[in-house]
Every structure is written in C-alpha cells, then in structure tokens.
Design an enzyme around this catalytic site. Structure first.
Site, PDB file in Angstrom:
ATOM      1  NE  ARG A 229      22.882  20.625  64.154  1.00 36.93           N
ATOM      2  CZ  ARG A 229      23.906  20.282  63.357  1.00 36.93           C
ATOM      3  NH1 ARG A 229      24.873  21.153  63.110  1.00 36.93           N
ATOM      4  NH2 ARG A 229      23.961  19.089  62.826  1.00 36.93           N
ATOM      5  CG  ASP A 273      35.464  25.405  56.672  1.00 40.43           C
ATOM      6  OD1 ASP A 273      35.080  26.491  57.156  1.00 40.43           O
ATOM      7  OD2 ASP A 273      36.418  24.754  57.132  1.00 40.43           O
ATOM      8  CG  ASN A 300      22.853  31.543  61.704  1.00 37.31           C
ATOM      9  OD1 ASN A 300      22.493  32.052  62.763  1.00 37.31           O
ATOM     10  ND2 ASN A 300      22.970  30.221  61.543  1.00 37.31           N
ATOM     11  N   GLY A 302      28.366  30.393  63.231  1.00 37.50           N
ATOM     12  CA  GLY A 302      29.186  30.843  64.348  1.00 37.50           C
ATOM     13  C   GLY A 302      29.490  29.704  65.298  1.00 37.50           C
ATOM     14  CG  LEU A 308      37.423  32.088  83.389  1.00 38.17           C
ATOM     15  CD1 LEU A 308      37.904  31.864  84.817  1.00 38.17           C
ATOM     16  CD2 LEU A 308      36.408  33.212  83.327  1.00 38.17           C
ATOM     17  CE1 TYR A 365      29.335  33.442  69.821  1.00 41.51           C
ATOM     18  CE2 TYR A 365      28.507  34.843  71.594  1.00 41.51           C
ATOM     19  CZ  TYR A 365      28.278  34.093  70.451  1.00 41.51           C
ATOM     20  OH  TYR A 365      27.007  34.005  69.932  1.00 41.51           O
TER      21      TYR A 365
END
Length: 459
Positions: A229, A273, A300, A302, A308, A365
C-alpha cells in the site's frame, strides 16, 4: 488524501482570494506522464565553453530548444509578427563547472536572476558545478561551495511550482557523462516535481542512457518491500511502468492488498516478514526461481512506534530498529554474499527527513532512518567493485493513509512547511527511486536525495 486547499487556490476565484488575503498559494505541480515533452518551453543556457556546448547538444537531442545567454529573446517572451507570444522558459540551466573564485558567480547568477520573471509555472533552475573538496585551493573551494548556498536560497525564492536543484560532478567526471545527463533529464522533467533545493553528486562516469527514456528499467528485475500500500505500492507500479519485472514483498497479514498490487503490475507477490533471519535468502530464491536474476532492491518497508524518549519502552524501540534498519542490513549482507546479485545492481532505501533533522517523539524512528543513510554510504563502496550503487531517498510530508489520520490543523501546517507549500504524493517518492534504480544513475552512489519540496526542517 487530496489537498483541497491547493486545488482551490490553484485557479479562478480561489487564487484571486488567496492573493488578496496574503494566504499561501501552492499550485498543482507538473508531474511526469509518459510520452509528454520534458519541458513546456525552451531552456535558457547560461555558460560557455565545451561544457556548455555539450549540454546544449544534449538538450537539443531531447527536443528542447536551448536559448543562449544574451539572445534578444532570452530574458523575456517577445511578441511574434502575428501577435502571439513566444513560450515562457521551461528551465534555466547554469553550467558552472569552470568557476575558480567566488567572484566568478556574479555574472551567471545575476543573468539567471534577470530571466526568472520569464520562468514558466513548474519551471526548473538547475546548476551543474564541481564538488568542493578539501584538496581544493581555498578560493576554488569557496566558489564551488558557494554554488550550493546560492542554489538552495534561490530555490526558496521560486514561485508557481518552480524548483531549483543542482548536479555536483567529481573532478574527473565530464559534463556529458551518462549519469550527469541522466540526472539533468530527471531534474528537468516532471519526475522531480517534489524535489527542490537538492543536489545529486555524480562520482563516476559509469552507466549509460536508456534506448527508450520512457522505459529506463526495461529487462530489470526489481524487489520492493512494504509494497502492499501507499508509497510501496506506488514504487511497484512506477518500476513496472518503467519496464521492470516487479516482485512485491510484504507481511502475510497484508496478503490480499499485496496480491492486488502484484496483479496490477503483472508481477509476483512474496509474503514475507523481512525481519526473518533468512529473508535475504528467501528473496533471492524467489527472484532466481521466477526470473533468473535480481537487479534492483528497494527497501521501503518501515514502521513507526512514536513516543517521547522518557516514555519509550524496549518493545517500541527495538521493533522500529529491527524493521527499519537491521532487516535491511541482513538482507543486504545476503545479497552481497551471492554471486547472483548481478553486476550493476542497485539498492535504494527509503529514509526520512526525520533521520536528517530529527523529529519530536521519534527518537527510535529517526535513529533507524539516520542509520539507513549511514548504511547506504558504506554499502556504496562495497557495491562499487561490481558496478552497483546504493542510495537513499528521504521523503518529507507525503500524502498517505497515515497522514490522512493526522489532526486537521497539524496536517495543514505540515503541508505548508516547505518551499512548494504542499504535501508530496507517493508517486513523487517512487519517481526518485525509479531514477536511482536505473543505469542512467550508475555514476550516482552513496547519495541521499530528499523528496520534500525543500522542507524547512534540516538542510
């Protein structure tokens, strides 16, 4: 998600109201369509000598009229005898490979400035210059680095969807090397609609231009992870459009969407996976079994698990690192260890502007996406011996299902925080990846190309 504001202010009464009220006025960008002309008008070529002649010849071979600096009609459209006006400039190309001192920048840049009012909507300003080096004499290094500052600043001044980008050449790379011309064509075309204020560095003369510019990946076999997607699906469709046989990879839970994408591109689906320790071997086995080769790998896939750092737990941190960077490293190790990952192979990884400038609540990230940048720079050296490349694309705000779920005010602010004052589309990321996966980019390796509309975050 559609940007209704941009659609509203791009034309008619909406444009007039936005102008009167001093509101942002993003325009609908010129994007690539197969078979269309590269530019909507002529290109003004600023520069002299053999390098400028080589670029003029390339432009002419692509069907672009190259007007030279000083021509009577170069700076502004003129009325023809029948009352019609000549087309506005589609691009301004500055050939600056021969500059030696900062003073040498004055004449060409001021000439470009005089021509800016004649630049068409979604026009292009492109510089070609030499990469600054620690081996340069100080005045030479200052001049070469000065090009970058000037171009990035100029890009912020452009309006109506116009963009400014640059091509940096290593010392021994001629201006007509395949990857220089490949980069020039990419940056001139609608493929680079959301690339702004960026530089591509051409380090070698390797590569070759495709016989059919609309099918630059003809005969290639490409793997795209996270293909079910959004950006991944757009990448798969764009690579297929450009001629590649595509293997679409995603987790089993996305099997139905993955199968649809694979069917749409007439490729194959691999439910996998990528964090499995044998993922690289599985990908190679599938590619060799179905196609007998593997030429392009696009990392691609991710995930995000935002918190926090004070509230971050090990599960959120480790899962993001595992999917976003550790899995890529393991897959690359398997590829590089195999004799079947062909010569002139290309690896393209999706990073993020968060990995360049950071982002609140995304330490995990940002660490993973910065890691992607470090990985491609190191992998580039390992692929060089077999004529391959490794590069990264760093998207900014891209209109996806995830951004559509953002609060309205947050989404609107994020859309406007770049020089083009709008979000990009998955297609914009896919176009950049398709270029870096082509043989026309074989002299470009270890680069990080931001697809962010010159986001105000970071460089």
């Amino acid at each position: 998600m559609a940007d209704k504001y941009t659609s509203l202010v791009s034309r008619g009464w909406g444009r007039d109201v936005a102008k009167r009220l001093g509101l942002p006025q993003p325009v609908e960008l010129r994007r690539y369509r197969p078979g269309e002309a590269i530019l909507s008008g002529p290109a003004l070529l600023i520069g002299s000598g053999p390098a400028a002649e080589a670029i003029a010849s390339a432009l002419s071979s692509w069907g672009i009229e190259a007007r030279r600096e000083g021509a009577a009609d170069a700076a502004a459209p003129r009325a023809a005898d029948d009352g019609a006006r000549s087309p506005k400039l589609g691009a301004i190309v500055l050939v600056l490979d021969g500059i030696e001192r900062p003073e040498d920048l004055s004449a060409p840049l001021l000439a470009a400035g005089r021509a800016l009012r004649s630049l068409a909507p979604s026009g292009r300003v492109i510089t070609l210059s030499r990469r600054a080096s620690t081996q340069d004499e100080p005045s030479l290094g200052a001049a070469r680095q000065g090009v970058e500052g000037a171009l990035r600043s100029l890009a912020r001044e452009l309006r109506a969807g116009a963009t400014g980008n640059g091509i940096l050449l290593a010392e021994d790379v001629p201006v007509d090397a395949p990857s220089v011309l490949g980069a020039l064509r990419f940056l001139l075309s609608g493929r680079s609609a959301f690339v702004d204020g960026q530089f591509l560095t051409v380090g070698t003369s390797a590569g070759g231009l495709p016989a059919d510019p609309d099918r630059p990946l003809e005969g290639k076999v490409a793997v795209v992870t996270g293909a079910a997607r959004n950006i991944g699906a757009a990448i798969a469709k764009t690579l297929a459009r450009d001629g590649a046989k595509v293997i679409a990879v995603d987790i089993p839970a996305a099997g139905e969407s993955l199968a649809q994408v694979a069917n749409d591109v007439r490729g194959t689906a691999l439910q996998l996976d990528i964090t499995r320790r044998d993922a690289g071997e599985r990908i190679l086995e599938h590619a060799l079994g179905r196609h007998g080769r593997l030429d392009v790998v696009v990392h691609n896939a991710g995930i995000t698990r935002d918190k926090l750092l004070a509230n971050m737990d090990a599960a959120k941190w480790d899962s993001v690192i595992d999917v976003n960077i550790a899995a890529q490293l393991r897959i690359n190790e398997a590829l590089l260890a195999s004799e079947h990952f062909g010569d002139r192979a290309h690896i393209v990884s999706v990073s993020s502007t968060s990995g360049i400038a950071g982002n609140r609540g995304q330490t995990n990230y940002a660490a993973s996406k910065a890691g992607v940048i470090g990985m491609v720079r190191s992998t580039a050296a390992r692929l060089a011996a077999r004529g391959g490349t490794a590069n990264a694309v760093a998207p900014g705000f891209i209109e996806t299902e995830m951004t559509a779920r953002m609060p309205f005010a947050t989404r609107e602010v994020a859309r406007r925080l770049n020089s083009l004052q709008q979000g990009g589309r998955p297609q914009d990321v896919a176009e950049a990846i398709a270029f870096l996966a082509s043989d026309g980019a074989s002299g470009i390796s270890g680069n990080v190309l931001r697809v962010c509309g010159q986001n105000w975050m970071g460089q």
